[in-house]
Scaffold this active site. Sequence first.
Site, PDB file in Angstrom:
ATOM      1  N   ILE A   1       0.816  -1.286   0.035  1.00 35.09           N
ATOM      2  CA  ILE A   1       0.154   0.007  -0.100  1.00 35.09           C
ATOM      3  C   ILE A   1       0.865   1.238  -0.076  1.00 35.09           C
ATOM      4  CG2 ILE A   1      -1.616   1.288   1.415  1.00 35.09           C
ATOM      5  CD1 ILE A   1      -2.587  -1.489   2.338  1.00 35.09           C
TER       6      ILE A   1
ATOM      7  N   ASP B   1      13.614   2.395  11.052  1.00 33.70           N
ATOM      8  CA  ASP B   1      12.695   1.812  11.551  1.00 33.70           C
ATOM      9  C   ASP B   1      11.584   2.485  12.356  1.00 33.70           C
ATOM     10  OD1 ASP B   1      11.312   0.005  13.671  1.00 33.70           O
ATOM     11  OD2 ASP B   1      12.890  -1.436  13.806  1.00 33.70           O
ATOM     12  N   VAL B   2      10.368   2.384  11.852  1.00 34.07           N
ATOM     13  CA  VAL B   2       9.488   3.353  12.675  1.00 34.07           C
ATOM     14  C   VAL B   2       9.287   3.391  14.305  1.00 34.07           C
ATOM     15  CG1 VAL B   2       8.053   3.895  10.464  1.00 34.07           C
ATOM     16  CG2 VAL B   2       7.533   2.120  11.976  1.00 34.07           C
TER      17      VAL B   2
ATOM     18  N   SER C   1      -7.058  -0.124   9.547  1.00 34.67           N
ATOM     19  CA  SER C   1      -7.402  -1.498   9.086  1.00 34.67           C
ATOM     20  C   SER C   1      -8.995  -1.521   9.502  1.00 34.67           C
ATOM     21  CB  SER C   1      -6.905  -2.478   9.672  1.00 34.67           C
ATOM     22  OG  SER C   1      -7.437  -3.843   9.473  1.00 34.67           O
TER      23      SER C   1
ATOM     24  N   TYR D   1      -2.960  -7.433  17.042  1.00 27.29           N
ATOM     25  CA  TYR D   1      -2.830  -6.395  15.516  1.00 27.29           C
ATOM     26  C   TYR D   1      -4.176  -5.724  15.767  1.00 27.29           C
ATOM     27  CZ  TYR D   1      -3.422  -5.148  10.660  1.00 27.29           C
ATOM     28  OH  TYR D   1      -3.554  -4.447   9.499  1.00 27.29           O
TER      29      TYR D   1
ATOM     30  N   LYS E   1      -4.682  -1.342  16.137  1.00 25.30           N
ATOM     31  CA  LYS E   1      -5.155  -0.614  14.962  1.00 25.30           C
ATOM     32  C   LYS E   1      -6.231   0.156  15.579  1.00 25.30           C
ATOM     33  CE  LYS E   1      -2.727  -1.480  11.297  1.00 25.30           C
ATOM     34  NZ  LYS E   1      -2.099  -0.666  10.494  1.00 25.30           N
TER      35      LYS E   1
ATOM     36  N   VAL F   1      -6.223  -6.446   1.731  1.00 23.68           N
ATOM     37  CA  VAL F   1      -5.721  -6.103   0.219  1.00 23.68           C
ATOM     38  C   VAL F   1      -4.821  -6.955  -0.164  1.00 23.68           C
ATOM     39  CG1 VAL F   1      -4.639  -3.740  -0.474  1.00 23.68           C
ATOM     40  CG2 VAL F   1      -5.928  -3.539   1.511  1.00 23.68           C
TER      41      VAL F   1
ATOM     42  N   THR G   1      -1.758  -7.867  -0.963  1.00 19.02           N
ATOM     43  CA  THR G   1      -0.318  -7.448  -0.605  1.00 19.02           C
ATOM     44  C   THR G   1       0.516  -8.595   0.177  1.00 19.02           C
ATOM     45  OG1 THR G   1      -0.292  -6.615   1.614  1.00 19.02           O
ATOM     46  CG2 THR G   1      -0.974  -4.945  -0.052  1.00 19.02           C
ATOM     47  N   ASP G   2       1.874  -8.391   0.328  1.00 17.39           N
ATOM     48  CA  ASP G   2       2.582  -9.378   1.001  1.00 17.39           C
ATOM     49  C   ASP G   2       1.932  -9.980   2.394  1.00 17.39           C
ATOM     50  OD1 ASP G   2       4.500  -9.250  -0.936  1.00 17.39           O
ATOM     51  OD2 ASP G   2       5.816  -8.098   0.202  1.00 17.39           O
TER      52      ASP G   2
END
Length: 257
Positions: free
Chosen positions: A18, A62-63, A141, A154, A158, A187, A189-190
């Site tokens: 994304i 790294d955030v 999400s 997770y 979120k 979505v 994606t990986d």
Amino acid sequence: MTALTNVHALVTGAGRGIGAAVAAALGAAGARVSLLGRTPATLQAMAAQLGGEPRALAIAADVSDAAAVEAAFGSARRHFGPVQILINNAGQAASAKFTDTDTALWNRIMAVNLTGTYLCSRAAVPDMLQAGFGRIVNIASIAGLRGGAYLSAYVASKHAVIGLTRSLALEYARRNITVNAVCPGYVDTDIVRDSIANIRAKTGRSEQEALAALTATNPQGRLITSEEVASAVMWLLQPGASSVNGQSIVISGGEVT
Ligand code: NAP
């Protein structure tokens, strides 16, 4: 010329998925884009695709690391000036039974998804206040709006991102800064490819069956594309969306939370 011509936008997790789609859309709209992520090679490839250093800068960080985020924003600022648009996209997912969710897993998901969003927002807001303009879009999400079995860390991260979105939106509502979240379903994606592999390994289902399990809750019965998420993000950055603030916009084919 577009409303985003030469505006400085910073996208986290911009090397793939994304984040890469959002970075490409921002570049196409004329923004100067700082691409932040962990993997220099993919970030540099993305920067080259967007026209190289006059238009896009790859920054490895790294955030979840406060000092690294501060240094990354310093580099971005020196190159393109104050950050006016921040897309908090970097994120990780993990599926586990709650009783298998150990503190290492919990802390990693919180550190990247929540603390990363906090650290990058904290680095960007002073620039936005100084510029008298700012737009933050958090890639949350649909898991930020409802629970999910085997996804407790997770989902909690979120939900917290949405709480942070709502609070910052109120705090800066009178400073020409908006803060919104987009909330995609699954979505392509990986992250989803990893989930499909995980379902197959744990249940013995075929790839098609595993995919069907993930798309079952989307009324359109398919995965969302990264470009569709990017398109919603780009709308939030347009002048016409200036009064949209503190919202969590679901992108999931009609799924209701
Ligand atoms: P992805 O393809 O796995 O990409 C994740 C991105 O985040 C990568 O660019 C990765 O960088 C970066 N990243 C991960 N940990 C990081 C860290 N500690 N510091 C800096 N960057 C880090 O996943 P995606 O699907 O595009 O996900 C992007 C966002 O959308 C995430 O926040 C995710 O939760 C959210 N989302 C995804 C879905 C979905 O179904 N795919 C649905 C709803 C929400 P590297 O390339 O350097 O590893």
